[in-house]
Design a protein around this motif. Structure first.
Motif, PDB file in Angstrom:
ATOM      1  N   ASN A  36       0.829  -1.201   0.000  1.00 46.32           N
ATOM      2  CA  ASN A  36       0.000   0.000   0.000  1.00 46.32           C
ATOM      3  C   ASN A  36       0.866   1.256   0.000  1.00 46.32           C
ATOM      4  O   ASN A  36       0.637   2.178  -0.787  1.00 46.32           O
ATOM      5  N   ASN A  37       1.861   1.283   0.870  1.00 45.89           N
ATOM      6  CA  ASN A  37       2.715   2.468   0.965  1.00 45.89           C
ATOM      7  C   ASN A  37       3.468   2.722  -0.338  1.00 45.89           C
ATOM      8  O   ASN A  37       3.619   3.876  -0.751  1.00 45.89           O
ATOM      9  N   LEU A  38       3.934   1.661  -0.974  1.00 46.17           N
ATOM     10  CA  LEU A  38       4.606   1.811  -2.254  1.00 46.17           C
ATOM     11  C   LEU A  38       3.624   2.363  -3.289  1.00 46.17           C
ATOM     12  O   LEU A  38       3.972   3.246  -4.082  1.00 46.17           O
ATOM     13  N   GLY A  39       2.396   1.891  -3.253  1.00 43.93           N
ATOM     14  CA  GLY A  39       1.367   2.425  -4.143  1.00 43.93           C
ATOM     15  C   GLY A  39       1.115   3.901  -3.924  1.00 43.93           C
ATOM     16  O   GLY A  39       0.943   4.660  -4.879  1.00 43.93           O
ATOM     17  N   VAL A  40       1.130   4.324  -2.680  1.00 44.91           N
ATOM     18  CA  VAL A  40       0.926   5.744  -2.363  1.00 44.91           C
ATOM     19  C   VAL A  40       2.072   6.584  -2.931  1.00 44.91           C
ATOM     20  O   VAL A  40       1.840   7.639  -3.530  1.00 44.91           O
ATOM     21  N   VAL A  41       3.294   6.108  -2.764  1.00 49.02           N
ATOM     22  CA  VAL A  41       4.440   6.846  -3.306  1.00 49.02           C
ATOM     23  C   VAL A  41       4.351   6.909  -4.829  1.00 49.02           C
ATOM     24  O   VAL A  41       4.575   7.966  -5.428  1.00 49.02           O
ATOM     25  N   TYR A  42       4.005   5.800  -5.457  1.00 49.12           N
ATOM     26  CA  TYR A  42       3.851   5.805  -6.911  1.00 49.12           C
ATOM     27  C   TYR A  42       2.773   6.796  -7.338  1.00 49.12           C
ATOM     28  O   TYR A  42       2.898   7.453  -8.370  1.00 49.12           O
ATOM     29  N   THR A  43       1.717   6.923  -6.546  1.00 46.58           N
ATOM     30  CA  THR A  43       0.668   7.903  -6.848  1.00 46.58           C
ATOM     31  C   THR A  43       1.249   9.315  -6.839  1.00 46.58           C
ATOM     32  O   THR A  43       1.009  10.099  -7.762  1.00 46.58           O
ATOM     33  N   VAL A  44       2.010   9.632  -5.812  1.00 42.55           N
ATOM     34  CA  VAL A  44       2.625  10.958  -5.696  1.00 42.55           C
ATOM     35  C   VAL A  44       3.576  11.209  -6.871  1.00 42.55           C
ATOM     36  O   VAL A  44       3.660  12.325  -7.379  1.00 42.55           O
ATOM     37  N   GLN A  45       4.254  10.158  -7.322  1.00 42.78           N
ATOM     38  CA  GLN A  45       5.184  10.284  -8.445  1.00 42.78           C
ATOM     39  C   GLN A  45       4.478  10.306  -9.805  1.00 42.78           C
ATOM     40  O   GLN A  45       5.125  10.476 -10.823  1.00 42.78           O
ATOM     41  N   GLY A  46       3.168  10.122  -9.809  1.00 39.89           N
ATOM     42  CA  GLY A  46       2.410  10.139 -11.053  1.00 39.89           C
ATOM     43  C   GLY A  46       2.431   8.820 -11.806  1.00 39.89           C
ATOM     44  O   GLY A  46       2.027   8.764 -12.966  1.00 39.89           O
ATOM     45  N   LYS A  47       2.873   7.767 -11.169  1.00 40.20           N
ATOM     46  CA  LYS A  47       2.933   6.434 -11.785  1.00 40.20           C
ATOM     47  C   LYS A  47       1.642   5.681 -11.438  1.00 40.20           C
ATOM     48  O   LYS A  47       1.633   4.775 -10.620  1.00 40.20           O
ATOM     49  N   MET A  48       0.557   6.090 -12.066  1.00 45.39           N
ATOM     50  CA  MET A  48      -0.769   5.629 -11.671  1.00 45.39           C
ATOM     51  C   MET A  48      -0.996   4.129 -11.886  1.00 45.39           C
ATOM     52  O   MET A  48      -1.613   3.487 -11.046  1.00 45.39           O
ATOM     53  N   ASP A  49      -0.509   3.582 -12.989  1.00 43.88           N
ATOM     54  CA  ASP A  49      -0.694   2.145 -13.219  1.00 43.88           C
ATOM     55  C   ASP A  49       0.049   1.322 -12.177  1.00 43.88           C
ATOM     56  O   ASP A  49      -0.485   0.355 -11.630  1.00 43.88           O
ATOM     57  N   ALA A  50       1.291   1.713 -11.881  1.00 43.62           N
ATOM     58  CA  ALA A  50       2.072   1.011 -10.867  1.00 43.62           C
ATOM     59  C   ALA A  50       1.422   1.175  -9.494  1.00 43.62           C
ATOM     60  O   ALA A  50       1.384   0.228  -8.695  1.00 43.62           O
ATOM     61  N   ALA A  51       0.893   2.361  -9.227  1.00 43.36           N
ATOM     62  CA  ALA A  51       0.231   2.623  -7.952  1.00 43.36           C
ATOM     63  C   ALA A  51      -0.979   1.710  -7.776  1.00 43.36           C
ATOM     64  O   ALA A  51      -1.146   1.073  -6.738  1.00 43.36           O
ATOM     65  N   ALA A  52      -1.816   1.647  -8.800  1.00 41.24           N
ATOM     66  CA  ALA A  52      -3.012   0.802  -8.728  1.00 41.24           C
ATOM     67  C   ALA A  52      -2.627  -0.655  -8.526  1.00 41.24           C
ATOM     68  O   ALA A  52      -3.237  -1.363  -7.717  1.00 41.24           O
ATOM     69  N   SER A  53      -1.601  -1.101  -9.223  1.00 42.79           N
ATOM     70  CA  SER A  53      -1.150  -2.489  -9.091  1.00 42.79           C
ATOM     71  C   SER A  53      -0.725  -2.807  -7.662  1.00 42.79           C
ATOM     72  O   SER A  53      -1.110  -3.837  -7.099  1.00 42.79           O
ATOM     73  N   MET A  54       0.065  -1.923  -7.052  1.00 38.18           N
ATOM     74  CA  MET A  54       0.543  -2.161  -5.686  1.00 38.18           C
ATOM     75  C   MET A  54      -0.604  -2.142  -4.678  1.00 38.18           C
ATOM     76  O   MET A  54      -0.678  -2.988  -3.791  1.00 38.18           O
TER      77      MET A  54
END
Length: 78
Positions: A36-54
């Motif tokens: 979840n936390n990795l997904g949140v960081v990916y969200t902040v970085q604009g990596k939405m597909d990676a964020a959703a996956s995590m």
């Protein structure tokens, strides 16, 4: 290393936060908090597909993890 990742994220050192979460996941691949936390960081970085996956992996690892459901909703809302 998950807790260290939280500290790095809070200090806006996102690359180090990602490293910490990935290290935690290399030790315990289904650790829902790190996923979840990795997904949140990916969200902040604009990596939405990676964020959703995590975040989806976090939910699969722990189906009662309310924070992950919330983060997934926020991700899809934005």
């Amino acid at each position: 290393c998950n807790n260290l990742g939280v500290i790095y994220k809070d200090r806006d050192n996102l690359d180090k936060a990602v490293e910490c979460y990935q290290t935690a996941l290399s030790i315990k691949p289904n650790f829902s908090q790190s996923l979840n936390n990795l997904g949140v960081v990916y969200t902040v970085q604009g990596k939405m597909d990676a964020a959703a996956s995590m975040i989806e992996k976090a939910i699969m690892a722990n189906p009662s993890y309310a924070e992950a459901y919330n983060n997934l909703g926020v991700l899809h809302r934005d």
